[in-house]
Write a protein that holds these residues in place. Structure first.
Motif, PDB file in Angstrom:
ATOM      1  N   ASP A 131      43.092  72.287   2.485  1.00 34.45           N
ATOM      2  CA  ASP A 131      43.033  73.406   3.425  1.00 34.45           C
ATOM      3  C   ASP A 131      42.352  74.619   2.800  1.00 34.45           C
ATOM      4  OD1 ASP A 131      44.321  71.921   5.345  1.00 34.45           O
ATOM      5  OD2 ASP A 131      46.307  72.768   4.937  1.00 34.45           O
ATOM      6  N   ALA A 132      42.717  74.926   1.557  1.00 38.10           N
ATOM      7  CA  ALA A 132      42.166  76.098   0.881  1.00 38.10           C
ATOM      8  C   ALA A 132      40.664  75.950   0.664  1.00 38.10           C
ATOM      9  CB  ALA A 132      42.873  76.326  -0.453  1.00 38.10           C
ATOM     10  N   VAL A 133      40.222  74.753   0.301  1.00 45.39           N
ATOM     11  CA  VAL A 133      38.787  74.523   0.074  1.00 45.39           C
ATOM     12  C   VAL A 133      38.007  74.634   1.383  1.00 45.39           C
ATOM     13  CG1 VAL A 133      37.087  72.781  -0.618  1.00 45.39           C
ATOM     14  CG2 VAL A 133      39.083  73.186  -2.036  1.00 45.39           C
ATOM     15  N   VAL A 134      38.546  74.049   2.437  1.00 40.28           N
ATOM     16  CA  VAL A 134      37.877  74.109   3.741  1.00 40.28           C
ATOM     17  C   VAL A 134      37.779  75.562   4.219  1.00 40.28           C
ATOM     18  CG1 VAL A 134      38.135  73.519   6.191  1.00 40.28           C
ATOM     19  CG2 VAL A 134      38.436  71.767   4.447  1.00 40.28           C
ATOM     20  N   MET A 135      38.870  76.293   4.091  1.00 41.39           N
ATOM     21  CA  MET A 135      38.877  77.700   4.515  1.00 41.39           C
ATOM     22  C   MET A 135      37.876  78.511   3.697  1.00 41.39           C
ATOM     23  SD  MET A 135      41.183  78.367   6.954  1.00 41.39           S
ATOM     24  CE  MET A 135      41.855  79.984   6.735  1.00 41.39           C
ATOM     25  N   THR A 136      37.796  78.240   2.400  1.00 46.17           N
ATOM     26  CA  THR A 136      36.875  78.960   1.532  1.00 46.17           C
ATOM     27  C   THR A 136      35.431  78.679   1.942  1.00 46.17           C
ATOM     28  OG1 THR A 136      38.471  78.768  -0.267  1.00 46.17           O
ATOM     29  CG2 THR A 136      36.246  79.369  -0.876  1.00 46.17           C
TER      30      THR A 136
ATOM     31  N   ALA B 256      34.625  80.523   5.057  1.00 47.13           N
ATOM     32  CA  ALA B 256      34.448  81.956   4.804  1.00 47.13           C
ATOM     33  C   ALA B 256      33.021  82.254   4.361  1.00 47.13           C
ATOM     34  CB  ALA B 256      35.438  82.433   3.742  1.00 47.13           C
ATOM     35  N   VAL B 257      32.433  81.341   3.600  1.00 44.05           N
ATOM     36  CA  VAL B 257      31.046  81.525   3.159  1.00 44.05           C
ATOM     37  C   VAL B 257      30.099  81.434   4.348  1.00 44.05           C
ATOM     38  CG1 VAL B 257      29.187  80.560   1.757  1.00 44.05           C
ATOM     39  CG2 VAL B 257      31.488  80.701   0.830  1.00 44.05           C
ATOM     40  N   THR B 258      30.295  80.434   5.205  1.00 44.06           N
ATOM     41  CA  THR B 258      29.392  80.263   6.342  1.00 44.06           C
ATOM     42  C   THR B 258      29.520  81.412   7.337  1.00 44.06           C
ATOM     43  OG1 THR B 258      30.989  78.876   7.518  1.00 44.06           O
ATOM     44  CG2 THR B 258      29.361  77.755   6.152  1.00 44.06           C
ATOM     45  N   LYS B 259      30.705  82.002   7.411  1.00 47.24           N
ATOM     46  CA  LYS B 259      30.918  83.136   8.312  1.00 47.24           C
ATOM     47  C   LYS B 259      30.450  84.454   7.702  1.00 47.24           C
ATOM     48  CE  LYS B 259      34.986  81.198  10.628  1.00 47.24           C
ATOM     49  NZ  LYS B 259      35.042  81.564  12.033  1.00 47.24           N
ATOM     50  N   GLY B 260      30.114  84.432   6.415  1.00 48.40           N
ATOM     51  CA  GLY B 260      29.650  85.654   5.752  1.00 48.40           C
ATOM     52  C   GLY B 260      30.781  86.549   5.305  1.00 48.40           C
ATOM     53  N   ILE B 261      31.989  86.020   5.224  1.00 48.53           N
ATOM     54  CA  ILE B 261      33.147  86.809   4.827  1.00 48.53           C
ATOM     55  C   ILE B 261      33.274  86.853   3.314  1.00 48.53           C
ATOM     56  CG2 ILE B 261      35.674  86.899   4.946  1.00 48.53           C
ATOM     57  CD1 ILE B 261      35.416  85.746   7.775  1.00 48.53           C
TER      58      ILE B 261
ATOM     59  N   HIS C 293      31.321  85.792  -0.552  1.00 46.38           N
ATOM     60  CA  HIS C 293      30.082  85.432  -1.239  1.00 46.38           C
ATOM     61  C   HIS C 293      30.188  84.008  -1.769  1.00 46.38           C
ATOM     62  CE1 HIS C 293      26.840  85.568  -4.235  1.00 46.38           C
ATOM     63  NE2 HIS C 293      26.326  86.511  -3.467  1.00 46.38           N
ATOM     64  N   LYS C 294      29.061  83.297  -1.783  1.00 47.98           N
ATOM     65  CA  LYS C 294      29.097  81.877  -2.175  1.00 47.98           C
ATOM     66  C   LYS C 294      29.530  81.693  -3.625  1.00 47.98           C
ATOM     67  CE  LYS C 294      24.200  81.572  -3.340  1.00 47.98           C
ATOM     68  NZ  LYS C 294      22.958  80.825  -3.146  1.00 47.98           N
ATOM     69  N   ASN C 295      29.189  82.625  -4.505  1.00 49.09           N
ATOM     70  CA  ASN C 295      29.598  82.488  -5.905  1.00 49.09           C
ATOM     71  C   ASN C 295      31.105  82.694  -6.061  1.00 49.09           C
ATOM     72  OD1 ASN C 295      26.918  82.151  -6.375  1.00 49.09           O
ATOM     73  ND2 ASN C 295      26.623  84.003  -7.575  1.00 49.09           N
ATOM     74  N   LYS C 296      31.659  83.626  -5.306  1.00 49.60           N
ATOM     75  CA  LYS C 296      33.104  83.834  -5.346  1.00 49.60           C
ATOM     76  C   LYS C 296      33.826  82.596  -4.829  1.00 49.60           C
ATOM     77  CE  LYS C 296      36.872  86.768  -3.792  1.00 49.60           C
ATOM     78  NZ  LYS C 296      37.272  87.969  -3.051  1.00 49.60           N
ATOM     79  N   ALA C 297      33.279  82.006  -3.772  1.00 49.09           N
ATOM     80  CA  ALA C 297      33.885  80.798  -3.207  1.00 49.09           C
ATOM     81  C   ALA C 297      33.835  79.659  -4.222  1.00 49.09           C
ATOM     82  CB  ALA C 297      33.160  80.400  -1.929  1.00 49.09           C
ATOM     83  N   ALA C 298      32.715  79.525  -4.912  1.00 55.25           N
ATOM     84  CA  ALA C 298      32.585  78.468  -5.917  1.00 55.25           C
ATOM     85  C   ALA C 298      33.596  78.682  -7.042  1.00 55.25           C
ATOM     86  CB  ALA C 298      31.166  78.446  -6.475  1.00 55.25           C
ATOM     87  N   ARG C 299      33.769  79.938  -7.448  1.00 59.49           N
ATOM     88  CA  ARG C 299      34.738  80.257  -8.508  1.00 59.49           C
ATOM     89  C   ARG C 299      36.154  79.915  -8.062  1.00 59.49           C
ATOM     90  NH1 ARG C 299      33.514  85.326  -9.048  1.00 59.49           N
ATOM     91  NH2 ARG C 299      35.251  86.192  -7.898  1.00 59.49           N
ATOM     92  N   LYS C 300      36.486  80.280  -6.828  1.00 62.41           N
ATOM     93  CA  LYS C 300      37.820  79.993  -6.292  1.00 62.41           C
ATOM     94  C   LYS C 300      38.076  78.490  -6.235  1.00 62.41           C
ATOM     95  CE  LYS C 300      39.728  83.970  -5.093  1.00 62.41           C
ATOM     96  NZ  LYS C 300      40.986  84.380  -5.721  1.00 62.41           N
ATOM     97  N   LYS C 301      37.097  77.743  -5.719  1.00 62.29           N
ATOM     98  CA  LYS C 301      37.256  76.294  -5.612  1.00 62.29           C
ATOM     99  C   LYS C 301      37.415  75.667  -6.991  1.00 62.29           C
ATOM    100  CE  LYS C 301      33.682  75.436  -2.947  1.00 62.29           C
ATOM    101  NZ  LYS C 301      32.756  74.686  -2.081  1.00 62.29           N
TER     102      LYS C 301
END
Length: 83
Positions: free
Chosen positions: A49-54, A57-62, A64-72
């Motif tokens: 769920d967390a990965v999908v939501m992250t 969030a990137v596709t919606k522009g909420i 940044h893709k690098n932050k999402a990659a770090r979180k994942k």
């Protein structure tokens, strides 16, 4: 006239973004709680769920893709430490 419409649209979009951010934070917290509790099954579902939501969030522009990659990456490390 168009300025008034923009105000309404901006308010709507801000509310949608806020709701999505809240849901994203909740998903991350659920994953973290499952990892701390040591519940492997709950952690796996919360991880997905967390990965999908992250990603959303990137596709919606909420987010940044690098932050999402770090979180994942952090999520994956936490999952691997459980095993």
């Amino acid at each position: 006239k168009s300025a008034k419409k923009r105000i309404l649209v901006n308010e709507t979009k801000a509310a949608q973004n806020k709701a999505f951010k809240t849901a994203l934070k909740t998903a991350c917290k659920k994953f973290k709680a499952a990892v701390e509790a040591g519940d492997k099954a709950a952690a796996e579902t919360a991880y997905k769920d967390a990965v999908v939501m992250t990603d959303k969030a990137v596709t919606k522009g909420i987010m940044h893709k690098n932050k999402a990659a770090r979180k994942k990456s952090q999520f994956a490390l936490a999952m691997n430490k459980m095993a």
